[in-house]
Design a protein around this motif. Structure first.
Motif, short mmCIF file in Angstrom:
data_model
loop_
_atom_site.label_atom_id
_atom_site.label_comp_id
_atom_site.label_asym_id
_atom_site.label_seq_id
_atom_site.Cartn_x
_atom_site.Cartn_y
_atom_site.Cartn_z
N ASP A 253 51.89 39.30 42.67
CA ASP A 253 51.28 39.36 41.35
C ASP A 253 51.03 40.81 40.96
OD1 ASP A 253 48.81 40.12 42.66
OD2 ASP A 253 48.45 38.01 43.05
N TYR A 254 50.60 41.00 39.71
CA TYR A 254 50.43 42.35 39.18
C TYR A 254 49.27 43.08 39.85
CZ TYR A 254 50.25 46.07 35.66
OH TYR A 254 50.26 47.28 35.02
N ALA A 255 48.24 42.36 40.25
CA ALA A 255 47.12 43.00 40.94
C ALA A 255 47.59 43.62 42.26
CB ALA A 255 46.00 41.99 41.20
N SER A 256 48.45 42.92 42.98
CA SER A 256 48.98 43.45 44.24
C SER A 256 49.85 44.66 44.01
CB SER A 256 49.76 42.36 44.98
OG SER A 256 48.93 41.26 45.29
N LEU A 257 50.68 44.61 42.95
CA LEU A 257 51.54 45.75 42.63
C LEU A 257 50.71 46.97 42.27
CD1 LEU A 257 54.22 47.15 41.82
CD2 LEU A 257 53.98 46.09 39.57
N GLN A 258 49.76 46.82 41.35
CA GLN A 258 48.98 47.95 40.87
C GLN A 258 48.16 48.60 41.96
OE1 GLN A 258 50.22 49.20 38.14
NE2 GLN A 258 48.39 49.15 36.87
N THR A 259 47.56 47.82 42.81
CA THR A 259 46.72 48.40 43.86
C THR A 259 47.53 48.98 45.02
OG1 THR A 259 46.47 46.20 44.88
CG2 THR A 259 44.75 46.91 43.35
N SER A 260 48.80 48.62 45.13
CA SER A 260 49.59 49.03 46.29
C SER A 260 49.73 50.53 46.42
CB SER A 260 50.98 48.38 46.24
OG SER A 260 51.73 48.88 45.14
N THR A 261 49.64 51.26 45.31
CA THR A 261 49.80 52.71 45.35
C THR A 261 48.47 53.45 45.17
OG1 THR A 261 50.29 52.69 42.96
CG2 THR A 261 52.17 52.60 44.48
N GLN A 262 47.36 52.74 45.29
CA GLN A 262 46.06 53.34 45.07
C GLN A 262 45.37 53.68 46.39
OE1 GLN A 262 45.34 54.05 41.87
NE2 GLN A 262 47.33 53.08 41.48
N MET A 263 44.26 54.40 46.28
CA MET A 263 43.46 54.68 47.47
C MET A 263 42.94 53.37 48.06
SD MET A 263 40.31 57.39 47.78
CE MET A 263 39.66 57.87 49.39
N LEU A 264 42.46 52.48 47.20
CA LEU A 264 42.15 51.10 47.62
C LEU A 264 43.42 50.30 47.40
CD1 LEU A 264 38.56 50.57 46.14
CD2 LEU A 264 39.25 51.53 48.33
N TYR A 265 44.22 50.15 48.46
CA TYR A 265 45.62 49.79 48.32
C TYR A 265 45.91 48.30 48.32
CZ TYR A 265 44.83 49.91 53.38
OH TYR A 265 44.30 49.72 54.64
N SER A 266 44.91 47.45 48.14
CA SER A 266 45.15 46.02 48.06
C SER A 266 44.02 45.36 47.29
CB SER A 266 45.24 45.40 49.46
OG SER A 266 43.95 45.40 50.08
N PRO A 267 44.26 44.18 46.69
CA PRO A 267 43.18 43.46 46.02
C PRO A 267 42.02 43.15 46.97
CG PRO A 267 45.29 42.55 45.37
CD PRO A 267 45.57 43.52 46.48
N GLU A 268 42.34 42.92 48.23
CA GLU A 268 41.28 42.63 49.20
C GLU A 268 40.34 43.82 49.40
OE1 GLU A 268 44.40 39.85 49.33
OE2 GLU A 268 44.56 42.01 49.70
N LEU A 269 40.93 45.03 49.43
CA LEU A 269 40.09 46.23 49.56
C LEU A 269 39.23 46.43 48.31
CD1 LEU A 269 42.15 49.13 51.21
CD2 LEU A 269 39.90 48.30 51.88
#
Length: 580
Positions: A253-269
């Motif tokens: 999903d888009y939430a997983s894509l967007q967070t994948s490149t962030q400091m908090l790299y997953s929706p779970e984080l």
């Protein structure tokens, strides 16, 4: 006031045209003409063929030359953003929109060109941190490219969503006359909202005047659902477009894509962080107005904005920042003797910050407009002017030779951690914390929990777990505000950021919380200049986690930071204070 003509002067300075040219036509028409005459960005890139055998010095030299060629593109893009704050005629709006489309297409052609494809691996694999950081940012531009038709559909839907929220009116027949405001309260309202049987006024005004908590709750909840029929299908379209894009990239999903490149790299984080910041304030959104109305303001002695700016400038000196007032409206900013740029001070009804031209070390100085009210009359106003100055200093002090390094940030959720750290540090130095139980303290606590709740709503909206959303959000609302809301699923269509920022709505809250936490952890360990260089300037282009690990002399992880922040346990940094 001497502010007369400052906007015109700023426009002339930022565009750089002669007064003769300005008198013949408008700055906006000249800007659009200049915009549409820009050569394709890939042309400048292809004029510098690179091969894998080149050493890092040659690569850096070629990139500096390329950066110089691209400055016109960068500056026109920033000027367009600057103009968007002004009232613009319809004809000029169309011209400006054509310019924006041209710039967007030029950037897309640039990142899809053969020259870019050949250049990117060399940057990503460069031993020089600054070049590698540039490569990572350029890779994000390439990775996030969408087809023009898809972008057009998305932008149209986002604009329609915002338009649906633009009308603040709510027409509602009162079956229960108890929820009608007394005629004495209606007397001061405009004629169109004096009806005794219908509600059609500012929601904030009604909530402040209505003494019955049940009526406040009824009206507030109805207000949140005011666009449910119009905006629900629009938001569904936005989510479908983004989720389809995410699946093409291999994500659920888009939430997983967007967070994948962030400091908090997953929706779970992200959820772990949001849960760690959830603290019930036992004030529901429909009662916050009454709570603020009853509370006292934090004590504050009013003073002119000029005088308070002087205090802020003095507080910045330990960080190596010196601000020189050339005129009452032009202030020059220096960092350790190096000129960064100029602040243009203009009069306004609110404190605000507007970049005109971004700093690129070795290429150009920065220009920023600071809008200030005549007087700083309250603790809240003092917070706002500190915030906008910190934003300007953070923008000026980025230490890279490349525009994208200075403007995009390492990740979306780490780009402004230095700014938030500096804002908090200056706030503590100049005005301290608000008085416990004061209007300012209540507003701070409420605003944070509202941001936490909205971040949870935005994240869950772009996740593929519809069976758990309602229960999850219902409990999230209770945990934040201490009250129930059976129709909590109405909330996604009630705030515009869910359409733009989407699952990354949390980023400001994360950076603000981390900035405050770093302030408390490091203030007794390092001199202000050391921290400013590490958290803001970063001349060597070092990753944020590596900078923090260096300051702590130990490895860190996002999850470890979340746990420490939740426990309110300062990081055990070295007790050595540095003056460099």
């Amino acid at each position: 006031m001497m502010f007369v003509g400052i906007r015109a002067m700023l426009l002339l300075i930022s565009i750089g045209f002669s007064s003769m040219a300005f008198s013949a036509t408008t700055p906006l028409s000249l800007l659009v003409k200049q915009c549409l005459q820009l050569p394709p960005l890939s042309t400048g890139l292809m004029s510098f063929p690179l091969d894998s055998a080149q050493d890092v010095d040659t690569l850096a030299e070629r990139m500096t030359q390329l950066e110089h060629q691209l400055l016109s593109f960068y500056n026109i893009k920033d000027r367009v953003n600057y103009y968007k704050q002004f009232p613009i005629r319809n004809d000029d709006k169309e011209s400006l929109l054509n310019c924006q489309f041209y710039l967007s297409d030029s950037l897309q052609h640039f990142v899809l060109s053969d020259g870019f494809t050949a250049l990117l691996p060399q940057l990503l694999n460069a031993s020089d941190n600054e070049l590698a950081q540039l490569g990572q940012r350029l890779y994000r531009l390439l990775y996030n490219q969408q087809a023009r038709e898809t972008k057009s559909q998305l932008h149209t839907a986002q604009a329609a969503f915002k338009q649906g929220l633009a009308s603040q009116a709510l027409s509602l027949n009162f079956n229960d006359k108890r929820c009608q405001l007394p005629q004495s309260d209606n007397a001061a309202l405009p004629d169109k909202i004096k009806s005794s049987s219908a509600f059609n006024q500012s929601i904030a005004s009604y909530l402040l005047k209505q003494t019955d908590p049940n009526c406040r709750k009824t009206i507030w909840q109805a207000y949140q659902a005011r666009t449910i029929e119009r905006n629900t299908p629009i938001l569904n379209t936005i989510v479908d477009i983004q989720n389809a894009y995410a699946k093409k990239k291999g994500f659920n999903d888009y939430a997983s894509l967007q967070t994948s490149t962030q400091m908090l790299y997953s929706p779970e984080l992200v959820n772990a962080f949001l849960d760690s910041q959830t603290h019930s304030i036992n004030i529901s959104p429909w009662n916050i107005g009454m709570a603020l109305k009853k509370a006292k303001k934090s004590p504050f002695t009013a003073l002119s904005s000029n005088d308070f700016l002087t205090q802020i400038y003095q507080a910045l000196m330990p960080y190596g920042i010196r601000v020189e007032a050339i005129t009452p409206h032009i202030h020059r900013v220096w960092l350790n003797g190096r000129l960064l740029g100029e602040l243009f001070i203009s009069s306004a009804n609110q404190f605000a910050y507007q970049p005109i031209r971004h700093l690129v070390v070795g290429q150009q100085f920065g220009q920023i407009e600071l809008k200030v009210k005549k007087t700083v009359s309250s603790y809240h106003a003092a917070q706002k002017i500190i915030q906008v100055v910190a934003m300007a200093i953070n923008d000026f002090s980025q230490g890279s030779h490349y525009y994208f390094n200075n403007t995009l940030g390492e990740t979306h959720d780490s780009a402004n951690i230095g700014q938030y750290w500096l804002t908090y540090a200056l706030t503590q130095s100049l005005i301290g914390k608000p008085l416990a139980g004061s209007r300012d303290a209540i507003l701070q606590a409420y605003s944070k929990q509202l941001a936490v709740f909205r971040a949870k709503v935005a994240l869950s909206t772009y996740q593929n777990n519809p069976q758990t959303k309602v229960n999850y959000l219902s409990q999230a609302f209770v945990n934040a505000f201490g009250d129930t809301w059976p129709q909590v699923n109405n909330y996604p269509v009630s705030f515009s950021a869910i359409a733009d920022e989407g699952p990354l709505y949390y980023h400001s809250l994360w950076q603000s919380s981390l900035g405050q936490y770093l302030y408390h952890s490091f203030q007794s360990c390092y001199a202000p200049k050391t921290l400013f260089n590490a958290l803001v300037t970063n001349e060597m282009g070092v990753k944020l986690t590596d900078r923090l690990s260096h300051l702590l002399n130990m490895p860190i992880t996002p999850y470890g930071l979340i746990q420490k922040m939740q426990q309110n346990s300062p990081l055990a940094c070295s007790r050595r204070r540095s003056t460099h």
